[in-house]
Design an enzyme around this catalytic site. Structure first.
Site, PDB file in Angstrom:
ATOM      1  N   LEU A  33      45.218  42.568  31.596  1.00 47.40           N
ATOM      2  CA  LEU A  33      46.287  43.058  32.472  1.00 47.40           C
ATOM      3  C   LEU A  33      46.049  44.486  32.943  1.00 47.40           C
ATOM      4  O   LEU A  33      45.459  45.302  32.242  1.00 47.40           O
ATOM      5  CB  LEU A  33      47.630  42.980  31.728  1.00 47.40           C
ATOM      6  CG  LEU A  33      48.020  41.583  31.228  1.00 47.40           C
ATOM      7  CD1 LEU A  33      49.342  41.647  30.460  1.00 47.40           C
ATOM      8  CD2 LEU A  33      48.128  40.587  32.379  1.00 47.40           C
ATOM      9  N   HIS A  34      46.538  44.753  34.149  1.00 51.62           N
ATOM     10  CA  HIS A  34      46.487  46.099  34.728  1.00 51.62           C
ATOM     11  C   HIS A  34      47.814  46.349  35.431  1.00 51.62           C
ATOM     12  O   HIS A  34      48.731  45.499  35.377  1.00 51.62           O
ATOM     13  CB  HIS A  34      45.290  46.229  35.675  1.00 51.62           C
ATOM     14  CG  HIS A  34      45.191  45.123  36.686  1.00 51.62           C
ATOM     15  ND1 HIS A  34      46.128  44.943  37.687  1.00 51.62           N
ATOM     16  CD2 HIS A  34      44.297  44.112  36.837  1.00 51.62           C
ATOM     17  CE1 HIS A  34      45.782  43.903  38.411  1.00 51.62           C
ATOM     18  NE2 HIS A  34      44.681  43.361  37.911  1.00 51.62           N
ATOM     19  N   HIS A  37      49.421  43.586  37.643  1.00 55.82           N
ATOM     20  CA  HIS A  37      50.198  42.594  36.886  1.00 55.82           C
ATOM     21  C   HIS A  37      51.537  43.183  36.445  1.00 55.82           C
ATOM     22  O   HIS A  37      52.579  42.537  36.538  1.00 55.82           O
ATOM     23  CB  HIS A  37      49.433  42.161  35.624  1.00 55.82           C
ATOM     24  CG  HIS A  37      48.111  41.508  35.874  1.00 55.82           C
ATOM     25  ND1 HIS A  37      46.924  42.061  35.461  1.00 55.82           N
ATOM     26  CD2 HIS A  37      47.787  40.342  36.469  1.00 55.82           C
ATOM     27  CE1 HIS A  37      45.920  41.255  35.778  1.00 55.82           C
ATOM     28  NE2 HIS A  37      46.413  40.204  36.397  1.00 55.82           N
ATOM     29  N   LYS A 149      47.635  40.454  46.741  1.00 58.23           N
ATOM     30  CA  LYS A 149      46.183  40.659  46.643  1.00 58.23           C
ATOM     31  C   LYS A 149      45.472  39.318  46.821  1.00 58.23           C
ATOM     32  O   LYS A 149      44.437  39.230  47.468  1.00 58.23           O
ATOM     33  CB  LYS A 149      45.848  41.273  45.281  1.00 58.23           C
ATOM     34  CG  LYS A 149      44.437  41.039  44.847  1.00 58.23           C
ATOM     35  CD  LYS A 149      43.785  42.309  44.454  1.00 58.23           C
ATOM     36  CE  LYS A 149      42.338  42.119  44.122  1.00 58.23           C
ATOM     37  NZ  LYS A 149      42.049  40.914  43.372  1.00 58.23           N
ATOM     38  N   ASP A 150      46.032  38.264  46.218  1.00 58.94           N
ATOM     39  CA  ASP A 150      45.508  36.906  46.394  1.00 58.94           C
ATOM     40  C   ASP A 150      46.357  36.234  47.473  1.00 58.94           C
ATOM     41  O   ASP A 150      47.177  35.356  47.194  1.00 58.94           O
ATOM     42  CB  ASP A 150      45.595  36.155  45.064  1.00 58.94           C
ATOM     43  CG  ASP A 150      44.792  36.836  43.973  1.00 58.94           C
ATOM     44  OD1 ASP A 150      43.642  36.450  43.770  1.00 58.94           O
ATOM     45  OD2 ASP A 150      45.316  37.791  43.355  1.00 58.94           O
ATOM     46  N   MET A 184      43.478  46.986  42.401  1.00 57.65           N
ATOM     47  CA  MET A 184      43.304  46.702  40.973  1.00 57.65           C
ATOM     48  C   MET A 184      42.927  45.242  40.776  1.00 57.65           C
ATOM     49  O   MET A 184      43.453  44.362  41.459  1.00 57.65           O
ATOM     50  CB  MET A 184      44.585  47.024  40.209  1.00 57.65           C
ATOM     51  CG  MET A 184      44.841  48.500  40.143  1.00 57.65           C
ATOM     52  SD  MET A 184      46.200  48.864  39.015  1.00 57.65           S
ATOM     53  CE  MET A 184      46.294  50.632  39.249  1.00 57.65           C
ATOM     54  N   ARG A 187      38.489  42.008  37.425  1.00 56.52           N
ATOM     55  CA  ARG A 187      37.032  41.944  37.646  1.00 56.52           C
ATOM     56  C   ARG A 187      36.422  43.317  37.928  1.00 56.52           C
ATOM     57  O   ARG A 187      35.196  43.447  37.906  1.00 56.52           O
ATOM     58  CB  ARG A 187      36.703  40.968  38.770  1.00 56.52           C
ATOM     59  CG  ARG A 187      36.968  39.516  38.395  1.00 56.52           C
ATOM     60  CD  ARG A 187      36.406  38.544  39.435  1.00 56.52           C
ATOM     61  NE  ARG A 187      36.385  37.180  38.935  1.00 56.52           N
ATOM     62  CZ  ARG A 187      37.323  36.256  39.218  1.00 56.52           C
ATOM     63  NH1 ARG A 187      38.341  36.560  39.984  1.00 56.52           N
ATOM     64  NH2 ARG A 187      37.225  35.033  38.729  1.00 56.52           N
TER      65      ARG A 187
HETATM   66  P1  AMP Z   1      45.054  37.201  37.930  1.00 58.73           P
HETATM   67  O1  AMP Z   1      45.263  37.583  36.505  1.00 58.73           O
HETATM   68  O2  AMP Z   1      43.948  37.955  38.596  1.00 58.73           O
HETATM   69  O3  AMP Z   1      44.999  35.717  38.132  1.00 58.73           O
HETATM   70  O4  AMP Z   1      46.356  37.682  38.697  1.00 58.73           O
HETATM   71  C1  AMP Z   1      47.650  37.301  38.288  1.00 58.73           C
HETATM   72  C2  AMP Z   1      48.644  37.708  39.324  1.00 58.73           C
HETATM   73  O5  AMP Z   1      48.589  39.122  39.507  1.00 58.73           O
HETATM   74  C3  AMP Z   1      48.377  37.086  40.707  1.00 58.73           C
HETATM   75  O6  AMP Z   1      49.606  36.735  41.306  1.00 58.73           O
HETATM   76  C4  AMP Z   1      47.688  38.203  41.437  1.00 58.73           C
HETATM   77  O7  AMP Z   1      47.864  38.140  42.846  1.00 58.73           O
HETATM   78  C5  AMP Z   1      48.416  39.404  40.872  1.00 58.73           C
HETATM   79  N1  AMP Z   1      47.599  40.609  41.055  1.00 58.73           N
HETATM   80  C6  AMP Z   1      46.317  40.791  40.650  1.00 58.73           C
HETATM   81  N2  AMP Z   1      45.877  42.013  41.052  1.00 58.73           N
HETATM   82  C7  AMP Z   1      46.904  42.590  41.719  1.00 58.73           C
HETATM   83  C8  AMP Z   1      47.077  43.841  42.381  1.00 58.73           C
HETATM   84  N3  AMP Z   1      46.103  44.744  42.433  1.00 58.73           N
HETATM   85  N4  AMP Z   1      48.271  44.097  42.959  1.00 58.73           N
HETATM   86  C9  AMP Z   1      49.282  43.180  42.910  1.00 58.73           C
HETATM   87  N5  AMP Z   1      49.180  41.985  42.310  1.00 58.73           N
HETATM   88  C10 AMP Z   1      48.005  41.695  41.719  1.00 58.73           C
END
Ligand code: AMP
Length: 283
Positions: A33-34, A37, A149-150, A184, A187
């Protein structure tokens, strides 16, 4: 804060939360997490009585040769961040719990999943929609929060929730960036210091495109030419795609406008990064 790993236990928790008349927000993640999240979690915390975040590196959304095995995992670190963001329950199922032997059912959203990341990662969105549908069924959230972001993932999940009459409000949240503009991402951990510097070309390209539109340039080729040139200056950067699209249909546009999506996927060495903006909007 509770950590629940069993699917049955999570369902039981959700049933009793709903029975007690509580509203539930869900933030699905793959962990590591960052603050991106955490921004989703804080929003979910404000919208509902109870907040669940799922942490699951979902095998069905990774293709052969992708980074499923090496994807960063650190539940202890994640738990500290989730607790700080006000999470009530971390749901961290196992792959065998989510996809037991004999598993055969997948959810597929058509058309919207074909371009952009769907083109370069065949099967990716089928894995995403399947796991998100399962999480919605297990947690039964009133609200689910996803990051822009996605961008394509958010569009696909909105479509799925609407098409399948899922009783959940899907909320899209702004992209959270480092102070120098890098979006953020879990990866980003893969990047060396030099690659981290090169990765700023994505944000620089988005800003340049916004600047061009601001100065009256609406020709897609002209904008994309500048985008490609900015990214092409970095020695380890290889463009997977750089596209101007309609933000609803994700189809190409005849001319760029304030509501046009610029979507980027760029490899910096072996790390594939995505970023995007709506040309007329900040962030
Ligand atoms: P992930 O863990 O990468 O699958 O991301 C989980 C959720 O966090 C998804 O809805 C992503 O779009 C969101 N997310 C990831 N990075 C960011 C970011 N930099 N800013 C906002 N939401 C993010």
């Amino acid at each position: 804060m509770k950590i629940i790993t069993g699917v049955g236990e999570m369902q039981e928790w959700s049933r009793s939360a709903r029975g007690a008349g509580k509203t539930v927000a869900l933030v699905p993640t793959m962990g590591y997490l960052h603050d991106g999240h955490a921004s989703l979690m804080r929003e979910g915390r404000g919208r509902c009585d109870l907040l669940v975040t799922s942490i699951f590196v979902n095998p069905t959304q990774f293709g052969v040769g992708e980074d499923f095995e090496s994807y960063p995992r650190d539940l202890e670190r994640d738990a500290a961040i989730a607790r700080e963001a006000g999470v009530d329950v971390i749901f961290a199922p196992t792959a065998a719990g989510m996809y037991p032997q004999g598993y055969l059912t997948y959810v597929n959203v058509e058309e919207l999943t074909l371009p952009l990341c769907g083109g370069s990662r065949p099967g990716h969105f089928r894995g995403v929609t399947t796991v998100v549908a399962k999480l919605f069924n297990i947690v039964q959230p009133d609200v689910a929060l996803f990051g822009r972001k996605d961008f394509q993932q958010l569009a696909v999940i909105r479509r799925m929730a609407q098409d399948l009459n899922m009783q959940v409000q899907v909320v899209g949240m702004p992209i959270v960036r480092e102070s120098d503009g890098l979006a953020m991402s879990s990866r980003n951990k893969y990047l060396s210091a030099d690659q981290r510097r090169q990765a700023l070309c994505l944000h620089r390209a988005l800003q340049a495109a916004r600047g061009l539109l601001g100065s009256g340039v609406t020709n897609c080729d002209a904008i994309l030419c500048e985008v490609r040139s900015i990214i092409g200056r970095e020695p380890d950067a290889v463009i997977d795609y750089a596209e101007l699209r309609d933000p609803q249909s994700l189809q190409p546009v005849a001319a760029a406008g304030a509501d046009t999506l610029l979507a980027l996927a760029v490899r910096i060495g072996t790390t594939r990064l995505i970023d995007n903006c709506i040309l007329g909007e900040e962030n």
